[in-house]
Design an enzyme around this catalytic site. Sequence first.
Site, short mmCIF file in Angstrom:
data_model
loop_
_atom_site.label_atom_id
_atom_site.label_comp_id
_atom_site.label_asym_id
_atom_site.label_seq_id
_atom_site.Cartn_x
_atom_site.Cartn_y
_atom_site.Cartn_z
N ARG A 196 -14.59 -16.71 -8.10
CA ARG A 196 -15.25 -16.30 -9.36
C ARG A 196 -15.82 -17.51 -10.13
O ARG A 196 -15.81 -17.55 -11.36
CB ARG A 196 -14.26 -15.55 -10.28
N SER A 231 -12.94 -6.38 -13.81
CA SER A 231 -11.78 -7.24 -14.11
C SER A 231 -12.07 -8.08 -15.34
O SER A 231 -13.08 -8.78 -15.38
CB SER A 231 -11.53 -8.19 -12.95
N GLU A 267 -12.35 -13.59 -17.17
CA GLU A 267 -13.42 -13.63 -16.19
C GLU A 267 -14.74 -13.25 -16.84
O GLU A 267 -15.81 -13.69 -16.45
CB GLU A 267 -13.05 -12.64 -15.07
N1 EPU Z 1 -1.70 -4.34 -9.37
C1 EPU Z 1 -0.68 -3.82 -10.13
N2 EPU Z 1 -1.02 -3.11 -11.24
C2 EPU Z 1 -2.28 -2.89 -11.63
C3 EPU Z 1 -3.31 -3.42 -10.83
C4 EPU Z 1 -3.01 -4.15 -9.71
O1 EPU Z 1 0.49 -3.98 -9.84
O2 EPU Z 1 -2.50 -2.23 -12.65
C5 EPU Z 1 -1.34 -5.12 -8.15
C6 EPU Z 1 -0.97 -4.28 -6.95
O3 EPU Z 1 0.06 -4.94 -6.30
C7 EPU Z 1 -2.20 -4.32 -6.07
C8 EPU Z 1 -2.72 -5.71 -6.37
O4 EPU Z 1 -2.44 -5.89 -7.76
O5 EPU Z 1 -1.88 -4.17 -4.75
C9 EPU Z 1 -4.19 -5.89 -6.12
O6 EPU Z 1 -4.94 -4.92 -6.85
P1 EPU Z 1 -6.46 -4.60 -6.46
O7 EPU Z 1 -6.59 -4.36 -5.01
O8 EPU Z 1 -6.95 -3.53 -7.39
O9 EPU Z 1 -7.20 -5.96 -6.72
P2 EPU Z 1 -7.16 -7.00 -7.93
O10 EPU Z 1 -6.60 -8.28 -7.43
O11 EPU Z 1 -6.52 -6.40 -9.13
C10 EPU Z 1 -9.49 -8.02 -7.33
C11 EPU Z 1 -10.81 -8.30 -7.99
C12 EPU Z 1 -11.60 -7.00 -8.15
C13 EPU Z 1 -11.83 -6.43 -6.76
C14 EPU Z 1 -10.47 -6.19 -6.10
C15 EPU Z 1 -10.58 -5.73 -4.67
C16 EPU Z 1 -10.44 -10.24 -9.39
C17 EPU Z 1 -10.34 -10.76 -10.79
N3 EPU Z 1 -10.60 -8.93 -9.28
O12 EPU Z 1 -8.72 -7.20 -8.21
O13 EPU Z 1 -12.86 -7.33 -8.71
O14 EPU Z 1 -12.57 -5.22 -6.81
O15 EPU Z 1 -9.71 -7.42 -6.08
O16 EPU Z 1 -10.96 -6.78 -3.86
O17 EPU Z 1 -10.41 -11.02 -8.45
C18 EPU Z 1 -14.15 -7.46 -10.71
O18 EPU Z 1 -14.25 -8.67 -10.50
O19 EPU Z 1 -14.69 -6.92 -11.71
C19 EPU Z 1 -13.37 -6.65 -9.80
C20 EPU Z 1 -13.16 -5.35 -10.02
#
Ligand code: EPU
Length: 341
Positions: free
Chosen positions: A165, A240, A336
């Site tokens: 990012r 995010s 972000e």
């Molecule tokens: N999780 C929780 N609670 C929540 C949300 C997430 O416990 O409310 C934990 C869970 O363990 C889950 C893990 O976080 O397995 C990962 O969650 P998710 O797959 O939704 O991904 P993320 O790390 O929260 C990142 C990106 C997203 C992208 C997803 C999928 C960043 C800041 N965000 O989110 O990007 O879509 O991975 O690859 O890196 C964006 O940048 O706007 C965005 C949506």
Amino acid sequence: MINIQENIDIKELTTFKVPALCHYFTEVYTPEELNEAISFAKNKKLQLLFLGGGSNILFTDAFRGLIIKLNLKGIKESVEDEEHVIVSAQAGEEWNSFVQYCIVRGYGGLENLSLIPGNVGTSPMQNIGAYGVEMKDTFYSLQALNIKTQEIETFTPALCKFGYRESFFKNEGKDQYVILEVKFKLTRKNHKLTASYGAIQEKLNEKNIIRPTLKDISDAVVQIRKSKLPDPEILGNAGSFFKNPILPLDKFQQLQKIFPTIPHYRLPDRQIKIPAGWLIEHAGWKGKKTGDAGVHEKQALVLVNYGKATGKEIFQLSEIIIQDVDKIFNIQLQREVNIII
Ligand code: EPU
């Protein structure tokens, strides 16, 4: 000739849908119009702000300068070799439409990035990424206008300094360039699909798909995103709000002793990435609201506008979340989203 509007509310121009007064506003469709708008701002000594899809920005107050909305359109292709094609898109092309354009033509590399809100021109700013793929993986080069000299410069991947990012344009190059066109090197055959991300594989299994096409992957990503992330047309948000923090291994191991279930991903160089969504959820904020500013109920990383929230209220909510996460986990979350004060 550009048309400069004065004192308009830009609420509908950002996906957070918060009200914000903008002193001067214009839209540009060509690099010539862009130069004209920049010259207008320079003559009046106005602060400049460039807007693409408005999907990663939060206005916390009125903006007293000139906002230039970039509407440069067009997509071109040139065959690179038997396996690759270079596809170049103008900054104002909508990101997902561009991704779908590539998928329909059988060009591989962007399918995991389906449905990300925003425009092509802002995709390199924060090196957009999802489901195991980042924009930098297929990025070829870009053209940007140097605001000071008003000359066009070409940026190779190395010059863009992409990170998680992150890019040159968010750091040293901040406020100095306007991205006009981005080129991607995509595959025409022997696509390297990334289906390893758990949720994608699950979706493919559900549909009994063993040998997925580009469209199968894109459809899976679209379904996952729709099930977790709020549609900005219905509920204002900017995806995010925070970055996932990256910790040195030893600090992570100390934390893991106290919170054994903490999810984590190993990165090179003894670094560990932790989902900020988990930290926010375990700080008790998931689904919570203060007025119309809230934390999304299905994904705690996303702050939402339930209707009448102001940018200030959303920003204040993010401050409290940062403080709480810091108190509980001793981790300082970074935003972000671009905050315009
Ligand atoms: N999780 C929780 N609670 C929540 C949300 C997430 O416990 O409310 C934990 C869970 O363990 C889950 C893990 O976080 O397995 C990962 O969650 P998710 O797959 O939704 O991904 P993320 O790390 O929260 C990142 C990106 C997203 C992208 C997803 C999928 C960043 C800041 N965000 O989110 O990007 O879509 O991975 O690859 O890196 C964006 O940048 O706007 C965005 C949506």
